[in-house]
Design an enzyme around this catalytic site. Structure first.
Site, mmCIF file in Angstrom:
data_model
loop_
_atom_site.group_PDB
_atom_site.id
_atom_site.type_symbol
_atom_site.label_atom_id
_atom_site.label_comp_id
_atom_site.label_asym_id
_atom_site.label_seq_id
_atom_site.Cartn_x
_atom_site.Cartn_y
_atom_site.Cartn_z
ATOM 1 N N GLY A 123 42.193 13.096 -20.690
ATOM 2 C CA GLY A 123 42.378 13.110 -22.145
ATOM 3 C C GLY A 123 43.841 13.282 -22.515
ATOM 4 N N ILE A 124 44.735 12.819 -21.644
ATOM 5 C CA ILE A 124 46.179 13.019 -21.862
ATOM 6 C C ILE A 124 46.669 12.304 -23.125
ATOM 7 C CG2 ILE A 124 46.922 11.026 -20.438
ATOM 8 C CD1 ILE A 124 48.673 14.419 -20.398
ATOM 9 N N THR A 125 46.018 11.189 -23.489
ATOM 10 C CA THR A 125 46.480 10.431 -24.664
ATOM 11 C C THR A 125 45.963 11.036 -25.972
ATOM 12 O OG1 THR A 125 44.572 8.959 -24.462
ATOM 13 C CG2 THR A 125 46.617 8.226 -23.416
ATOM 14 N N ASP A 165 38.629 7.165 -14.917
ATOM 15 C CA ASP A 165 37.687 7.138 -16.040
ATOM 16 C C ASP A 165 36.599 8.160 -15.752
ATOM 17 O OD1 ASP A 165 35.523 6.348 -17.850
ATOM 18 O OD2 ASP A 165 36.681 4.504 -18.157
ATOM 19 N N LEU A 166 36.226 8.934 -16.769
ATOM 20 C CA LEU A 166 35.200 9.966 -16.575
ATOM 21 C C LEU A 166 33.825 9.370 -16.281
ATOM 22 C CD1 LEU A 166 36.351 12.529 -19.268
ATOM 23 C CD2 LEU A 166 36.168 12.974 -16.814
ATOM 24 N N SER A 184 33.099 23.335 -27.064
ATOM 25 C CA SER A 184 33.348 23.185 -28.506
ATOM 26 C C SER A 184 32.439 24.070 -29.347
ATOM 27 C CB SER A 184 33.095 21.712 -28.874
ATOM 28 O OG SER A 184 32.974 21.570 -30.270
ATOM 29 N N GLU A 243 31.043 23.091 -31.818
ATOM 30 C CA GLU A 243 29.915 22.249 -32.252
ATOM 31 C C GLU A 243 28.653 22.576 -31.458
ATOM 32 O OE1 GLU A 243 29.580 19.839 -34.676
ATOM 33 O OE2 GLU A 243 31.591 20.169 -35.465
ATOM 34 N N TYR A 267 27.168 14.697 -29.827
ATOM 35 C CA TYR A 267 28.400 15.293 -29.279
ATOM 36 C C TYR A 267 28.149 16.745 -28.886
ATOM 37 C CZ TYR A 267 33.050 17.501 -29.376
ATOM 38 O OH TYR A 267 34.178 18.239 -29.068
ATOM 39 N N ARG A 283 43.237 15.094 -40.782
ATOM 40 C CA ARG A 283 44.319 14.100 -40.753
ATOM 41 C C ARG A 283 44.062 13.001 -41.779
ATOM 42 N NH1 ARG A 283 47.824 11.312 -37.219
ATOM 43 N NH2 ARG A 283 49.441 10.623 -38.688
ATOM 44 N N GLY A 294 33.015 12.938 -47.376
ATOM 45 C CA GLY A 294 31.614 13.360 -47.348
ATOM 46 C C GLY A 294 31.451 14.711 -48.023
ATOM 47 N N GLU A 338 23.831 18.402 -40.572
ATOM 48 C CA GLU A 338 25.125 19.016 -40.889
ATOM 49 C C GLU A 338 25.286 20.368 -40.197
ATOM 50 O OE1 GLU A 338 28.238 19.196 -41.354
ATOM 51 O OE2 GLU A 338 28.291 18.077 -43.227
HETATM 52 P P1 NAP Z 1 40.959 13.336 -28.747
HETATM 53 O O1 NAP Z 1 42.277 13.349 -29.444
HETATM 54 O O2 NAP Z 1 39.847 12.560 -29.341
HETATM 55 O O3 NAP Z 1 41.187 12.845 -27.235
HETATM 56 C C1 NAP Z 1 40.119 12.455 -26.424
HETATM 57 C C2 NAP Z 1 40.674 11.940 -25.119
HETATM 58 O O4 NAP Z 1 39.580 11.570 -24.264
HETATM 59 C C3 NAP Z 1 41.564 10.708 -25.256
HETATM 60 O O5 NAP Z 1 42.712 10.879 -24.463
HETATM 61 C C4 NAP Z 1 40.703 9.590 -24.674
HETATM 62 O O6 NAP Z 1 41.455 8.582 -24.044
HETATM 63 C C5 NAP Z 1 39.930 10.365 -23.618
HETATM 64 N N1 NAP Z 1 38.756 9.645 -23.141
HETATM 65 C C6 NAP Z 1 37.794 9.040 -23.878
HETATM 66 N N2 NAP Z 1 36.902 8.428 -23.081
HETATM 67 C C7 NAP Z 1 37.308 8.656 -21.815
HETATM 68 C C8 NAP Z 1 36.817 8.266 -20.538
HETATM 69 N N3 NAP Z 1 35.734 7.503 -20.399
HETATM 70 N N4 NAP Z 1 37.488 8.682 -19.432
HETATM 71 C C9 NAP Z 1 38.613 9.440 -19.556
HETATM 72 N N5 NAP Z 1 39.137 9.822 -20.727
HETATM 73 C C10 NAP Z 1 38.495 9.428 -21.838
HETATM 74 O O7 NAP Z 1 40.418 14.834 -28.554
HETATM 75 P P2 NAP Z 1 41.227 16.231 -28.679
HETATM 76 O O8 NAP Z 1 41.192 16.684 -30.095
HETATM 77 O O9 NAP Z 1 42.518 16.120 -27.955
HETATM 78 O O10 NAP Z 1 40.235 17.200 -27.899
HETATM 79 C C11 NAP Z 1 40.383 17.422 -26.489
HETATM 80 C C12 NAP Z 1 39.072 17.933 -25.941
HETATM 81 O O11 NAP Z 1 38.709 19.149 -26.603
HETATM 82 C C13 NAP Z 1 37.879 16.999 -26.146
HETATM 83 O O12 NAP Z 1 37.022 17.133 -25.050
HETATM 84 C C14 NAP Z 1 37.222 17.538 -27.396
HETATM 85 O O13 NAP Z 1 35.853 17.197 -27.445
HETATM 86 C C15 NAP Z 1 37.435 19.018 -27.195
HETATM 87 N N6 NAP Z 1 37.476 19.822 -28.415
HETATM 88 C C16 NAP Z 1 38.337 19.491 -29.416
HETATM 89 C C17 NAP Z 1 38.397 20.264 -30.563
HETATM 90 C C18 NAP Z 1 39.357 19.938 -31.678
HETATM 91 O O14 NAP Z 1 39.210 20.501 -32.766
HETATM 92 N N7 NAP Z 1 40.361 19.116 -31.452
HETATM 93 C C19 NAP Z 1 37.566 21.390 -30.675
HETATM 94 C C20 NAP Z 1 36.713 21.705 -29.622
HETATM 95 C C21 NAP Z 1 36.690 20.928 -28.479
HETATM 96 P P3 NAP Z 1 41.685 7.082 -24.645
HETATM 97 O O15 NAP Z 1 43.111 7.031 -24.984
HETATM 98 O O16 NAP Z 1 41.364 6.196 -23.526
HETATM 99 O O17 NAP Z 1 40.786 6.928 -25.815
#
Ligand code: NAP
Length: 326
Positions: free
Chosen positions: A8-10, A56-57, A127, A129, A151, A193, A213, A284
């Site tokens: 999830g580096i991107t 890939d995951l 999460s 959620e 999710y 955002r 919403g 919800e």
């Molecule tokens: P994000 O911005 O949506 O990033 C998700 C990342 O997952 C992206 O880099 C995406 O890469 C990658 N990904 C998607 N499908 C994949 C696959 N098949 N194999 C490998 N990588 C894949 O999410 P975030 O906000 O940084 O959140 C990071 C983590 O924390 C996630 O697991 C999210 O569910 C969890 N989380 C986030 C929050 C929050 O509020 N931000 C809260 C609780 C938990 P691509 O560039 O290829 O799309």
């Protein structure tokens, strides 16, 4: 030099974590999905110190190869289908990546030898959620889960399998139950955002209104830059454990909208906002608020950025981006 491997580096958190770990002297490897990932251009420019590794995951052999190549001390599994609305439309994909992807990563760690000598430390991005239709308020590490989306269900599986592998194979595997965290790097599909970007565009005359919403939904919102510090801190403890990471305060979507419009001097925000049931969730989650006592007491972690300051930061960023045409 410690070595970290981040999936999830991107994404938002991957970028913050890479920056933070680089600052701590880590060698950082980031897993990149796809043969020509469009987000890699920005990654190469902004994070030249991150070495991209394909994987890939959904593909266990690619995870094994990535671990064999990177030989990490720490693995941060942030990759996921992370947008709740998308998970209702693509539930099977979400279960596969967000849920089974965790199992694959744990298996990959066992295969390359991490489980036997407990050498690879693993962080899972769980999460709030998972709490969904909340059983108690505020939510702690002991609150039962009741997810309200594909999710949330996938994250519950990911969380449970981390606990199971920790107990079964003595792995150093931690789960961070993170409440919503935002920032300028948040994807445009997420409501914070979407609001700050739309407010910037309305202020610049590029857009007329925001369509949203449920304005009454309440969330415990923090700053992503603060939350990645908690991820790292979990992996520096003597024993693996699970932690709620939250601010302990809550704001509604309406509060978010009001604060964001106030940043550009607009008080009558109601004239620019339209509600559309199409953006309501099928099921919800009304009030998520976390109790971060354990993280504070055991990790010494405290959120530094409060919500009004976070909204200010995000609006300022979107004003700068939109002013120069992105
Ligand atoms: P994000 O911005 O949506 O990033 C998700 C990342 O997952 C992206 O880099 C995406 O890469 C990658 N990904 C998607 N499908 C994949 C696959 N098949 N194999 C490998 N990588 C894949 O999410 P975030 O906000 O940084 O959140 C990071 C983590 O924390 C996630 O697991 C999210 O569910 C969890 N989380 C986030 C929050 C929050 O509020 N931000 C809260 C609780 C938990 P691509 O560039 O290829 O799309």
């Amino acid at each position: 030099m410690p070595r970290a491997f981040i999936t999830g580096i991107t994404g938002q958190d991957g970028q913050h974590l890479a920056e933070f770990l680089h600052g701590k002297g880590y060698e950082v490897f980031g897993m990149v999905k796809g043969q020509n990932n469009p987000r890699m251009v920005q990654m190469r420019d902004e994070f030249p110190y991150v070495e991209p590794v394909p994987g890939d995951l959904a593909d266990l052999p690619s995870l094994v190869k990535a671990l064999e190549y990177t030989q990490p001390d720490e693995v941060y599994n942030l990759g996921a289908i992370s947008f709740v609305a998308l998970s209702f439309n693509q539930a099977e994909l979400t279960a596969n990546i967000t849920g089974l992807g965790v199992l694959r990563m744990l298996e990959a760690i066992r295969m390359v030898g991490g489980a036997q000598n407990n050498s690879i430390r693993f962080y899972q991005a769980s999460s709030s959620e998972m709490f969904g239709k909340v059983r108690e308020t505020p939510q702690t590490e002991r609150t039962p889960f009741h997810p309200r989306s594909p999710y949330g269900c996938a994250k519950v599986f990911g969380h449970d399998i981390v606990v199971n592998y920790r107990e079964s194979y003595d792995m150093f595997a931690c789960s961070g139950i993170l409440f919503n965290h935002e920032g300028p790097r948040r994807g445009l599909e997420f409501v914070t955002r979407k609001v700050t970007n739309s407010v910037a565009r309305i202020h610049l005359g590029l857009q007329q209104e925001i369509v949203l919403g449920n304005l009454d939904s309440k969330r415990d919102w923090g700053y992503a830059g603060d939350y990645v510090k908690a991820m790292w801190a979990m992996l520096q403890q003597d024993a693996p454990d699970d932690y709620v990471v939250a601010t302990g305060t809550t704001y509604s979507i309406e509060d978010l909208v009001r604060l964001a419009f106030a940043e550009v001097g607009i008080e009558d925000w109601q004239n620019y906002v339209r509600q559309d049931p199409k953006f309501y969730r099928p099921a919800e989650v009304d009030l998520l608020i976390g109790d971060p006592t354990k993280a504070r007491e055991k990790l010494g972690w405290e959120p530094e950025v409060q919500f009004p300051e976070l909204v200010k930061m995000m609006v300022a960023n979107d004003l700068a981006l939109e002013s120069k045409g992105r």
